[in-house]
Scaffold this motif. Structure first.
Motif, mmCIF file in Angstrom:
data_model
loop_
_atom_site.group_PDB
_atom_site.id
_atom_site.type_symbol
_atom_site.label_atom_id
_atom_site.label_comp_id
_atom_site.label_asym_id
_atom_site.label_seq_id
_atom_site.Cartn_x
_atom_site.Cartn_y
_atom_site.Cartn_z
ATOM 1 N N UNK A 78 0.846 -1.195 0.000
ATOM 2 C CA UNK A 78 0.000 0.000 0.000
ATOM 3 C C UNK A 78 0.883 1.247 0.000
ATOM 4 N N UNK A 79 0.283 2.391 -0.342
ATOM 5 C CA UNK A 79 1.022 3.641 -0.434
ATOM 6 C C UNK A 79 1.767 3.943 0.868
ATOM 7 N N UNK A 80 1.138 3.668 2.001
ATOM 8 C CA UNK A 80 1.776 3.988 3.293
ATOM 9 C C UNK A 80 2.961 3.068 3.584
ATOM 10 N N UNK A 81 3.109 1.998 2.821
ATOM 11 C CA UNK A 81 4.230 1.072 3.008
ATOM 12 C C UNK A 81 5.375 1.425 2.048
ATOM 13 N N UNK A 82 5.702 2.699 1.994
ATOM 14 C CA UNK A 82 6.698 3.226 1.057
ATOM 15 C C UNK A 82 8.060 2.560 1.221
ATOM 16 N N UNK A 83 8.511 2.405 2.444
ATOM 17 C CA UNK A 83 9.832 1.825 2.684
ATOM 18 C C UNK A 83 9.919 0.399 2.142
ATOM 19 N N UNK A 84 8.889 -0.386 2.373
ATOM 20 C CA UNK A 84 8.869 -1.764 1.880
ATOM 21 C C UNK A 84 8.853 -1.795 0.353
ATOM 22 N N UNK A 85 8.079 -0.895 -0.257
ATOM 23 C CA UNK A 85 8.002 -0.836 -1.714
ATOM 24 C C UNK A 85 9.375 -0.562 -2.321
ATOM 25 N N UNK A 86 10.008 0.531 -1.865
ATOM 26 C CA UNK A 86 11.274 0.935 -2.472
ATOM 27 C C UNK A 86 12.432 0.005 -2.116
ATOM 28 N N UNK A 87 12.277 -0.798 -1.061
ATOM 29 C CA UNK A 87 13.327 -1.763 -0.726
ATOM 30 C C UNK A 87 13.451 -2.844 -1.803
ATOM 31 N N UNK A 88 12.419 -2.999 -2.613
ATOM 32 C CA UNK A 88 12.430 -3.989 -3.700
ATOM 33 C C UNK A 88 13.054 -3.441 -4.986
ATOM 34 N N UNK A 89 13.204 -2.129 -5.077
ATOM 35 C CA UNK A 89 13.651 -1.498 -6.319
ATOM 36 C C UNK A 89 15.166 -1.573 -6.484
ATOM 37 N N UNK A 90 15.606 -1.852 -7.700
ATOM 38 C CA UNK A 90 17.028 -1.778 -8.028
ATOM 39 C C UNK A 90 17.465 -0.332 -8.192
ATOM 40 N N UNK A 91 16.572 0.482 -8.732
ATOM 41 C CA UNK A 91 16.910 1.872 -9.034
ATOM 42 C C UNK A 91 15.643 2.682 -9.261
ATOM 43 N N UNK A 92 15.831 3.994 -9.201
ATOM 44 C CA UNK A 92 14.809 4.961 -9.592
ATOM 45 C C UNK A 92 15.244 5.540 -10.933
ATOM 46 N N UNK A 93 14.308 5.755 -11.828
ATOM 47 C CA UNK A 93 14.642 6.360 -13.117
ATOM 48 C C UNK A 93 13.765 7.583 -13.335
ATOM 49 N N UNK A 94 14.388 8.673 -13.753
ATOM 50 C CA UNK A 94 13.642 9.877 -14.085
ATOM 51 C C UNK A 94 13.950 10.255 -15.527
ATOM 52 N N UNK A 95 12.910 10.544 -16.278
ATOM 53 C CA UNK A 95 13.035 10.778 -17.716
ATOM 54 C C UNK A 95 12.616 12.190 -18.093
ATOM 55 N N UNK A 96 13.357 12.762 -19.016
ATOM 56 C CA UNK A 96 13.072 14.091 -19.548
ATOM 57 C C UNK A 96 12.905 14.006 -21.065
ATOM 58 N N UNK A 97 12.458 15.113 -21.657
ATOM 59 C CA UNK A 97 12.288 15.095 -23.102
ATOM 60 C C UNK A 97 13.637 15.000 -23.803
ATOM 61 N N UNK A 98 13.612 14.539 -25.033
ATOM 62 C CA UNK A 98 14.811 14.256 -25.805
ATOM 63 C C UNK A 98 15.762 15.464 -25.822
ATOM 64 N N UNK A 99 16.980 15.231 -25.345
ATOM 65 C CA UNK A 99 18.013 16.255 -25.417
ATOM 66 C C UNK A 99 17.948 17.343 -24.358
ATOM 67 N N UNK A 100 16.987 17.295 -23.435
ATOM 68 C CA UNK A 100 16.883 18.347 -22.430
ATOM 69 C C UNK A 100 18.164 18.381 -21.591
ATOM 70 N N UNK A 101 18.738 19.580 -21.345
ATOM 71 C CA UNK A 101 19.911 19.660 -20.466
ATOM 72 C C UNK A 101 19.589 19.081 -19.088
ATOM 73 N N UNK A 102 20.522 18.328 -18.537
ATOM 74 C CA UNK A 102 20.263 17.623 -17.291
ATOM 75 C C UNK A 102 20.800 18.336 -16.056
ATOM 76 N N UNK A 103 21.459 19.471 -16.250
ATOM 77 C CA UNK A 103 22.086 20.143 -15.109
ATOM 78 C C UNK A 103 21.566 21.553 -14.843
#
Length: 201
Positions: free
Chosen positions: A115-140
């Motif tokens: 469930x949403x309130x079980x955030x720690x348990x959820x993310x403990x299963x993840x290898x990584x977080x990924x964040x995506x931007x539009x093609x070519x957007x500066x990242x810094x």
């Protein structure tokens, strides 16, 4: 991936790993490369097909188009299972990383059962977080751009916030062209990273 000469492809390493290890020792680890060479080449060929299809379809893709027609297919080719727009609460603020990445469908299903309130348990299963931007957007840099769907925050700071909030070690930040690996325990989380230019590859 190593070339026929054994040397790695071009990369931009900013203090995340040892340059000597990446350019000298890692390519010399022949059992590592030989065991993965065929799979890596197959993935590379499939990504190249997806890239050609993508750039022939769009002249100036926005974030949603970049994600749907390039980033998600690449994540799938790399054998990540993922859940999109996962809730994340940290210091009273709510965020939604674009993707939580898992090693397989079984682990994804286990994480998705929390469930949403079980955030720690959820993310403990993840290898990584990924964040995506539009093609070519500066990242810094922070931008005020209509192609930024949800936020104009500096993407490098944004991925660090996600890593800290979710307590996940690894983060991938990408604009489709550049793929950048961040590590939560790096001495400088936002400015230490490993990056490859997929378009150049």
């Amino acid at each position: 991936m190593a070339s026929e000469s054994g040397k790695l492809f071009s990369f931009h390493n900013v203090g995340l790993f040892s340059d000597h290890f990446l350019s000298k020792r890692l390519p010399a680890e022949s059992p590592l490369w030989s065991s993965q060479k065929a799979a890596a080449q197959t993935a590379f060929d499939r990504i190249l097909v997806q890239y050609k299809k993508f750039i022939s379809t769009y002249k100036n893709p926005n974030e949603a188009q970049t994600e749907d027609d390039f980033i998600r297919p690449v994540l799938s080719i790399l054998d990540y299972s993922y859940i999109v727009q996962t809730p994340l609460k940290h210091k009273g603020k709510f965020n939604q990383p674009d993707y939580s990445l898992f090693g397989d469908e079984k682990t994804k299903k286990e994480a998705g059962s929390f469930k949403v309130k079980e955030q720690e348990a959820f993310y403990s299963k993840a290898l990584a977080i990924c964040d995506a931007k539009y093609w070519g957007r500066p990242l810094d840099i922070k931008l005020s751009d209509k192609k930024d769907t949800f936020t104009n925050i500096n993407p490098s700071f944004q991925i660090v916030n996600y890593l800290v909030g979710a307590n996940v070690d690894w983060g991938i930040l990408t604009n489709g062209k550049l793929w950048r690996l961040h590590y939560q325990k790096a001495s400088s989380r936002s400015s230490n990273f490993y990056e490859v230019d997929l378009e150049d590859l």
